[in-house]
Structures are given as structure tokens and as C-alpha cells.
Design an enzyme around this catalytic site. Structure first.
Site, PDB file in Angstrom:
ATOM      1  N   ARG A  52     -86.888 -48.521 -76.511  1.00 59.96           N
ATOM      2  CA  ARG A  52     -86.892 -49.814 -75.818  1.00 59.96           C
ATOM      3  C   ARG A  52     -87.668 -49.747 -74.498  1.00 59.96           C
ATOM      4  NH1 ARG A  52     -81.893 -50.217 -76.445  1.00 59.96           N
ATOM      5  NH2 ARG A  52     -81.557 -51.641 -78.152  1.00 59.96           N
ATOM      6  N   ASP A  92     -75.349 -41.095 -78.864  1.00 56.72           N
ATOM      7  CA  ASP A  92     -75.325 -42.072 -77.779  1.00 56.72           C
ATOM      8  C   ASP A  92     -75.561 -43.506 -78.231  1.00 56.72           C
ATOM      9  OD1 ASP A  92     -77.964 -42.012 -78.536  1.00 56.72           O
ATOM     10  OD2 ASP A  92     -78.621 -40.792 -76.841  1.00 56.72           O
ATOM     11  N   GLU A 102     -78.308 -45.972 -73.940  1.00 55.04           N
ATOM     12  CA  GLU A 102     -77.790 -44.685 -74.424  1.00 55.04           C
ATOM     13  C   GLU A 102     -77.174 -43.806 -73.326  1.00 55.04           C
ATOM     14  OE1 GLU A 102     -80.657 -46.033 -75.339  1.00 55.04           O
ATOM     15  OE2 GLU A 102     -80.619 -46.201 -77.515  1.00 55.04           O
ATOM     16  N   HIS A 105     -92.607 -47.675 -86.311  1.00 55.71           N
ATOM     17  CA  HIS A 105     -91.258 -48.246 -86.474  1.00 55.71           C
ATOM     18  C   HIS A 105     -91.366 -49.709 -86.913  1.00 55.71           C
ATOM     19  CE1 HIS A 105     -87.121 -49.231 -85.292  1.00 55.71           C
ATOM     20  NE2 HIS A 105     -86.902 -47.931 -85.295  1.00 55.71           N
ATOM     21  N   HIS A 107     -91.015 -45.641 -80.146  1.00 56.99           N
ATOM     22  CA  HIS A 107     -90.318 -46.909 -80.420  1.00 56.99           C
ATOM     23  C   HIS A 107     -89.134 -47.173 -79.500  1.00 56.99           C
ATOM     24  CE1 HIS A 107     -88.157 -43.950 -82.958  1.00 56.99           C
ATOM     25  NE2 HIS A 107     -87.111 -44.598 -82.482  1.00 56.99           N
ATOM     26  N   GLU A 161     -72.695 -33.608 -79.754  1.00 52.12           N
ATOM     27  CA  GLU A 161     -73.852 -33.740 -78.836  1.00 52.12           C
ATOM     28  C   GLU A 161     -73.402 -34.392 -77.525  1.00 52.12           C
ATOM     29  OE1 GLU A 161     -77.449 -36.459 -79.121  1.00 52.12           O
ATOM     30  OE2 GLU A 161     -78.246 -34.740 -80.185  1.00 52.12           O
TER      31      GLU A 161
END
Ligand code: UDP
Length: 375
Positions: free
Chosen positions: A217, A102, A138, A248, A215, A124
Site C-alpha cells: 500500500r 501481521d 501491519e 499483483h 504491491h 512470527e
């Protein structure tokens, strides 16, 4: 489609999870060199994070764009990738372009293939959270890719149903499992031991290890702060708890995590781990607290309960099997979620069992078999 004896498959990837999940398929395609020729393209959506993963799987992209720029937005990734990939697709004329998941690299590459009349294979396919912006971008990326694809390789029956609900041609949908399980099995076979074990000092006889990754967004800002506060309280309340958090490199993550968690005796912060170390650390942990997608799939296969730091997930199969659980991103709920496992051995036993909601490790073989039949 061109009449070549070997079909050319352009495989485009950009980030750590795409490398992990496409590597087993590239290995399988490699076994069929009489039928397929692969052309590997790395957008460089992530550079430092992704390079060790290419090395681990021995993948050598023929084309590297390295488009990463400071503070890059999805628009930057899209326009820079399209700008470079379009010329390549036009020149190379692949018979099929394969993408995974994605990311904006995957969406842009699928759109580019569509513009050039090249069929798309989506690995996927069909994951849906049902929320247009969770995760962002995504959820929309993967929806758009489904509408551009000729082959939709869905990991589960639920993913297939999601695609059919959106009127995706049923003939394009194949349930094959998730190739991340193939990747873990490959890793444990080829790297049965981590290169080093002292990166996370803990005593398994006395301590319980809680592995953490966060991590996404959607977690930036207050949610990530809430997550960190929960870790501090958990460490204070449970002296036998060791928390290991590979942080991250994104400054938006670092600027919140470091001030709250550094210098805490039971909390061990470290840079992102290579895949071998990460999976071995997961096998040693008590449970994992994470907002990652891939981790939700890996944890059940290793018998580790995953507490998901999200409000919704596009991977509900682990929850339906009773091993994974959504704990959101509020301090109190996270603590309750972890303590349910720490304080109740019966609950823990129920949730810490090896199961395979996302496939059994033969997704790559199935995908390549389908491609052989179709071509
Ligand atoms: N991972 C890793 N090292 C780390 C953290 C994660 O190798 O320090 C692996 C993890 O096993 C999983 C993948 O990276 O397979 C997940 O990546 P990420 O969370 O970035 O992406 P997502 O799966 O959410 O798309």
C-alpha cells in the site's frame, strides 16, 4: 482450559503469506494427532491470490468465510471476520487459537480469541519497523497481537528483544526461526522442478534475470511510478538484463505498472505466480527487487541479494548479514542499488551467498514441541 484428551487448535489464516508460513506448522501438528486436533479457518481476506496456495499445500479449511469485497478496507476485513469468527469460536471452544504475522485477519482473530477467553499463539511475533504506519496497518496489527498472545513465537533474537522492550512477558516468548524457511525446504523437496519453465523466457547464458514484486500500500502512486521508471532506465542501460515482474491483481498496482512497462522488450509482465514457479524463478535470478516481507526472508536462504523497495524494514537481519539492502522507492537510488550488483562482481559475490538470518527450517518442529510441553 477444557479437559479434553486432545487439545483443539483453531488456526486462522487469510492471505498468501499466512498460508505459506502456517502450512509447515499444520503439517507438524498433523503428525501429533494423538495430542492435537486442528480446526482450519480461512477468512478469505484474499481469494483468487490465496486459493492456489491452499491447494499446493493440500490445506482444506473446515470453515471458509470468503469475506473479500471490492475495494475492501481493513475496517471491512476486521468487522466481517469478527462477525463470522466470533460465533464459531463460541461454538467450537478451541483450547488455543493460532495466527501468523501481521494481517488484519490475524489481528481480528487474536482479538476475537481474547474476547472469548481463548489463549492465542502468534507465529512470527516481534517484528517491528519502528514506524507506526510503515507498513500500514501491519506494524500496529503485529504490535496489538503481541499484547493479546500467550505464546509469542519470535523468528529471531532481535524479534524477541523487540517484544521484551514492549514489556511482553518473557515467559511467553520463544525464539524458533521463521517457518517460511521450512516452507521453502518443503517446496524444493516436493517440487524440485517447476511445472513449466517457459513462463519467463530468458537465456541464462546471456541474460541476467531481475525478479520484481511491488504491491504494498505504501508504494501506491508516485513511489510505484518511480520504481517502474527505474526499471525502464535499467533495461535501457543494460541490454543483458531481463526483468520479470509478476504484477499483483490490485487495480491500484495495475493502473500504474501496465502503462509504463507493457510492450517493453526486456520487461516481462505476468500475473502473480504460484509459489512453486515463483521460488524456482527466484533460484534462477540474479537478484530480486521487492517491497514484500516474505521475499526478504526467502532470498538469503536461496543465496539471492534482495534490494528492498522500502524506506524501513521490520526484517533488518538480512541487512545486518550484508546480503539484503534497502533501496527505497526513488528512481535514482533503485538504479544505483541494482547497478552496484550488476557492475561490481566483488560486491555481487559478497551479497549472493546462502545464509540463514531467519532460521534454518525447523521452526514448525520447535513450535509444536513447545506446545506439547505446555499442554
Ligand atoms: N509470491 C509468490 N508469487 C508471486 C509473488 C510472491 O508465490 O508472484 C510469494 C513470495 O515467495 C512470498 C509471498 O508470496 O513468500 C509474499 O507475499 P506478499 O508479498 O503478498 O506478502 P508479505 O510477505 O509482504 O506479507
Amino acid at each position: 482450559m477444557q479437559n479434553r484428551s486432545k487439545k483443539k487448535i483453531m488456526v486462522v489464516l487469510g492471505t498468501r503469506p499466512e498460508i505459506i508460513k502456517l502450512a509447515p506448522i499444520l503439517f507438524e501438528l498433523e503428525k501429533a494427532t494423538n495430542r492435537f486436533q486442528t480446526d482450519l479457518v480461512w477468512s478469505g481476506q484474499h481469494i483468487e491470490l490465496a486459493k492456489p496456495f491452499l491447494k499446493l499445500f493440500g490445506l482444506k479449511p473446515r470453515h471458509s468465510f470468503e469475506i473479500m469485497i471490492p475495494n475492501q478496507t481493513s475496517g471491512d476485513i476486521c468487522s466481517l471476520t469478527m462477525g463470522k469468527l466470533s460465533g464459531l469460536v463460541k461454538k467450537s471452544k478451541p483450547d488455543l487459537l493460532m495466527v501468523q504475522g501481521d494481517t488484519t485477519t490475524a489481528f481480528t482473530a487474536a482479538l476475537c480469541a481474547f474476547y472469548h477467553g481463548v489463549p492465542v499463539a502468534h507465529v512470527e511475533a516481534g517484528l517491528r519497523s519502528g514506524h507506526p504506519d510503515q507498513p500500514f496497518p501491519e506494524e500496529k496489527n503485529r504490535k496489538l497481537i503481541s499484547h493479546l498472545s500467550t505464546f509469542n513465537f519470535a523468528p529471531t533474537l532481535l524479534a524477541k528483544q523487540n517484544l521484551l522492550k514492549e514489556k511482553i512477558d518473557p515467559k511467553s516468548v520463544f525464539v524458533v526461526g521463521n517457518s517460511v524457511i521450512d516452507a521453502i525446504q518443503w517446496l524444493l523437496k516436493h517440487h524440485p522442478k517447476p511445472k513449466t519453465t517457459n513462463f519467463a523466457p530468458f537465456d541464462p547464458k546471456k541474460e541476467k534475470l531481475l525478479l520484481v514484486t511491488a504491491h504494498r500500500r505504501e508504494s501506491f502512486g508516485t513511489p510505484l511510478e518511480n520504481i517502474c521508471k527505474a526499471l525502464v532506465i535499467l533495461a535501457r542501460r543494460h541490454s543483458n538484463l531481463k526483468i520479470v515482474f509478476p504484477v499483483h491483481s490490485n487495480p491500484k498496482v495495475q493502473e500504474i505498472v501496465l502503462p509504463i512497462l507493457k510492450n517493453h522488450k526486456q520487461i516481462h509482465l505476468m500475473p502473480p505466480l504460484d509459489y512453486v514457479s515463483f521460488i524456482h524463478l527466484l533460484t534462477q535470478s540474479f537478484a530480486i527487487l521487492s517491497d514484500s516481507g516474505g521475499v526478504q526472508e526467502e532470498a538469503p536462504a536461496l543465496g539471492k541479494p534482495a534490494l528492498i523497495l522500502r524506506d524501513v524494514t521490520e526484517r533488518p537481519e538480512g541487512i545486518a548479514m550484508g546480503v539484503n539492502r534497502l533501496v527505497g522507492r526513488e528512481t535514482g537510488r533503485i538504479i544505483t542499488g541494482v547497478e552496484a550488483l550488476l557492475n561490481d562482481p566483488v560486491e555481487y559475490k559478497k551479497r549472493a551467498r546462502v545464509c540463514f538470518p531467519f532460521g534454518r527450517g525447523n521452526a514448525a518442529e520447535k513450535i509444536v514441541r513447545i506446545l506439547k510441553e505446555k499442554y
